[in-house]
Design an enzyme around this catalytic site. Structure first.
Site, PDB file in Angstrom:
ATOM      1  N   ASN A 110       0.829  -1.195   0.000  1.00  0.00           N
ATOM      2  CA  ASN A 110       0.000   0.000   0.000  1.00  0.00           C
ATOM      3  C   ASN A 110       0.866   1.249   0.000  1.00  0.00           C
ATOM      4  OD1 ASN A 110      -0.419   1.941   2.505  1.00  0.00           O
ATOM      5  ND2 ASN A 110       0.149  -0.073   3.367  1.00  0.00           N
ATOM      6  N   PHE A 114      -1.661   8.111   4.643  1.00  0.00           N
ATOM      7  CA  PHE A 114      -2.436   8.722   5.728  1.00  0.00           C
ATOM      8  C   PHE A 114      -3.716   9.392   5.220  1.00  0.00           C
ATOM      9  CE2 PHE A 114       1.265   9.567   8.985  1.00  0.00           C
ATOM     10  CZ  PHE A 114       1.348   8.204   9.224  1.00  0.00           C
ATOM     11  N   SER A 173       5.365   5.149   8.914  1.00  0.00           N
ATOM     12  CA  SER A 173       4.773   4.898   7.608  1.00  0.00           C
ATOM     13  C   SER A 173       5.758   5.305   6.521  1.00  0.00           C
ATOM     14  CB  SER A 173       3.479   5.693   7.441  1.00  0.00           C
ATOM     15  OG  SER A 173       3.048   5.643   6.090  1.00  0.00           O
ATOM     16  N   ASN A 175       4.926   6.010   3.495  1.00  0.00           N
ATOM     17  CA  ASN A 175       4.177   6.618   2.402  1.00  0.00           C
ATOM     18  C   ASN A 175       3.916   8.110   2.551  1.00  0.00           C
ATOM     19  OD1 ASN A 175       3.870   4.064   1.071  1.00  0.00           O
ATOM     20  ND2 ASN A 175       2.340   3.540   2.629  1.00  0.00           N
ATOM     21  N   THR A 176       4.466   8.719   3.611  1.00  0.00           N
ATOM     22  CA  THR A 176       4.444  10.168   3.762  1.00  0.00           C
ATOM     23  C   THR A 176       5.881  10.649   3.673  1.00  0.00           C
ATOM     24  OG1 THR A 176       2.462  10.143   5.162  1.00  0.00           O
ATOM     25  CG2 THR A 176       3.881  12.086   5.308  1.00  0.00           C
ATOM     26  N   LYS A 214       5.291   3.445  17.322  1.00  0.00           N
ATOM     27  CA  LYS A 214       5.295   2.425  16.265  1.00  0.00           C
ATOM     28  C   LYS A 214       6.480   2.667  15.344  1.00  0.00           C
ATOM     29  CE  LYS A 214       2.323   0.002  12.977  1.00  0.00           C
ATOM     30  NZ  LYS A 214       0.935  -0.160  12.493  1.00  0.00           N
ATOM     31  N   ASN A 243       5.823  -1.542  11.429  1.00  0.00           N
ATOM     32  CA  ASN A 243       5.024  -1.085  10.297  1.00  0.00           C
ATOM     33  C   ASN A 243       5.359  -1.900   9.041  1.00  0.00           C
ATOM     34  OD1 ASN A 243       3.365   0.723   8.696  1.00  0.00           O
ATOM     35  ND2 ASN A 243       3.782   2.306  10.224  1.00  0.00           N
TER      36      ASN A 243
END
Length: 364
Positions: A110, A114, A173, A175-176, A214, A243
């Site tokens: 993915n 966010f 994450s 993805n940011t 996390k 993660n």
């Protein structure tokens, strides 16, 4: 009732775009008839972070991003639910398509970024369920375009401390852009200092809300040394390991989809995440408990997480391929292990194999 219905529905879900399938699943859960509470073996109960969990299996953040169905998930048999990731302001996330199944590998990639309806909406939903019972944590993250990401986390701690069973600070994450830089020593120390200070400022009206961190499974061991040392010194209440990963393990069969950008989860993440869990456990030295996440798709995988050092575990991607029946399978495996080893509590399993795991060759 859920099992047969799931079996009928799964071909339909698999034919849909993964994100559309997820949205349909949430909608079905939201309007499903009430279920009777699942009764667990009392030996599965565990006290962690000062909270009493009826069982140690949680729904990981990412499934119920906007706190739409936490009550239903608890009734399905989860011991706790973590909603989010929630950002201060609404944001759409990255362009679609942004979720991809690796069907042959039982994995998911993915790059959601966010996507969130924002703190106001989630706060109202959690306030509305006050008194409903059950443990519901909130995973929080910064807005992509925020001029001060640390201030975002501080603001979210202040807002959610009174309605969350615990709050997870998500700096892992992939993805940011730039978010994982907050795991670097100086940045993380500043972040956690300000977050814990915010928690203490609101404790009189919010109560003692546990704060968890996390982390990414892609940290080097020297980086992990720094992260654990800072988490200990700043007195966080626990860590989640971990993660999604940017790595692509050797042997992936869905080679074309594996080239997609984003974080990989599911079965291909199990070996790396479990190794990082054990490495974290031996560094924490019992100062605070850990939640293990990543690739748990059967009872044996769940047991391995406990033995590597987790006091609680979280599921998500495996549910895409196994459905909610996985919950009962894992509970059965845990009680069977307690019977076989003549143990009274899950605590006696935690970390039993951590040292051995850290001595194994590094996962490839």
């Amino acid at each position: 009732m859920i099992g047969p219905f799931e079996r009928l529905l799964r071909p339909v879900l698999n034919a849909l775009d993964p994100e559309d399938a997820h949205a349909l699943t949430l909608r079905l859960l939201k309007f499903a008839p009430p279920l009777g509470a699942v009764r667990d073996d009392k030996r599965l109960a565990i006290r962690v972070f000062g909270l009493n969990f009826e069982n140690p299996i949680g729904m990981a953040a990412g499934f119920d991003k906007n706190a739409e169905v936490p009550n239903m998930l608890l009734r399905l048999g989860f011991g706790f639910v973590e909603v989010g990731t929630v950002t201060p302001l609404p944001q759409p996330g990255n362009p679609r398509p942004r979720v991809f199944r690796l069907q042959a590998d039982c994995g998911v990639i993915n790059r959601l970024g966010f996507n969130s309806q924002g703190a106001d909406i989630v706060l109202k939903r959690l306030a509305a369920r006050a008194g409903a019972g059950g443990i519901v944590g909130v995973n929080v993250g910064a807005n992509k375009d925020s001029p001060d990401r640390v201030a975002d986390y501080v603001r979210l701690i202040e807002r959610f401390a009174s309605v969350a069973s615990y709050v997870t600070v998500n700096v892992s994450s992939p993805n940011t852009p730039g978010l994982r830089a907050l795991q670097r020593a100086a940045a993380l120390d500043d972040l956690l200092a300000r977050v814990i200070d915010a928690r203490e400022r609101v404790v009189q009206h919010a109560g003692p809300t546990p704060v968890l961190l996390k982390i990414a499974p892609d940290l080097s061991l020297p980086e992990l040394d720094d992260v654990v040392g800072i988490a200990r010194s700043r007195r966080v209440d626990g860590m989640i390991v971990g993660n999604t990963t940017l790595a692509r393990p050797s042997g992936l069969r869905d080679a074309r989809i594996a080239k997609e950008t984003g974080g990989l989860s599911g079965r291909p993440l199990f070996a790396l995440s479990t190794r990082m869990l054990a490495e974290t456990y031996v560094r924490v030295e019992g100062v605070f408990p850990l939640i293990g996440a990543g690739g748990i798709d059967c009872g044996a995988a769940a047991l391995a997480k406990f033995r590597a050092g987790s006091s609680l575990i979280q599921l998500y991607s495996a549910l895409v391929f196994r459905g909610f029946g996985l919950l009962a399978e894992i509970k059965s495996a845990l009680t069977a292990a307690l019977d076989r080893d003549r143990l009274d509590t899950l605590n006696e399993l935690v970390g039993a194999a951590a040292a051995a795991v850290t001595a194994e060759p590094w996962p490839q």
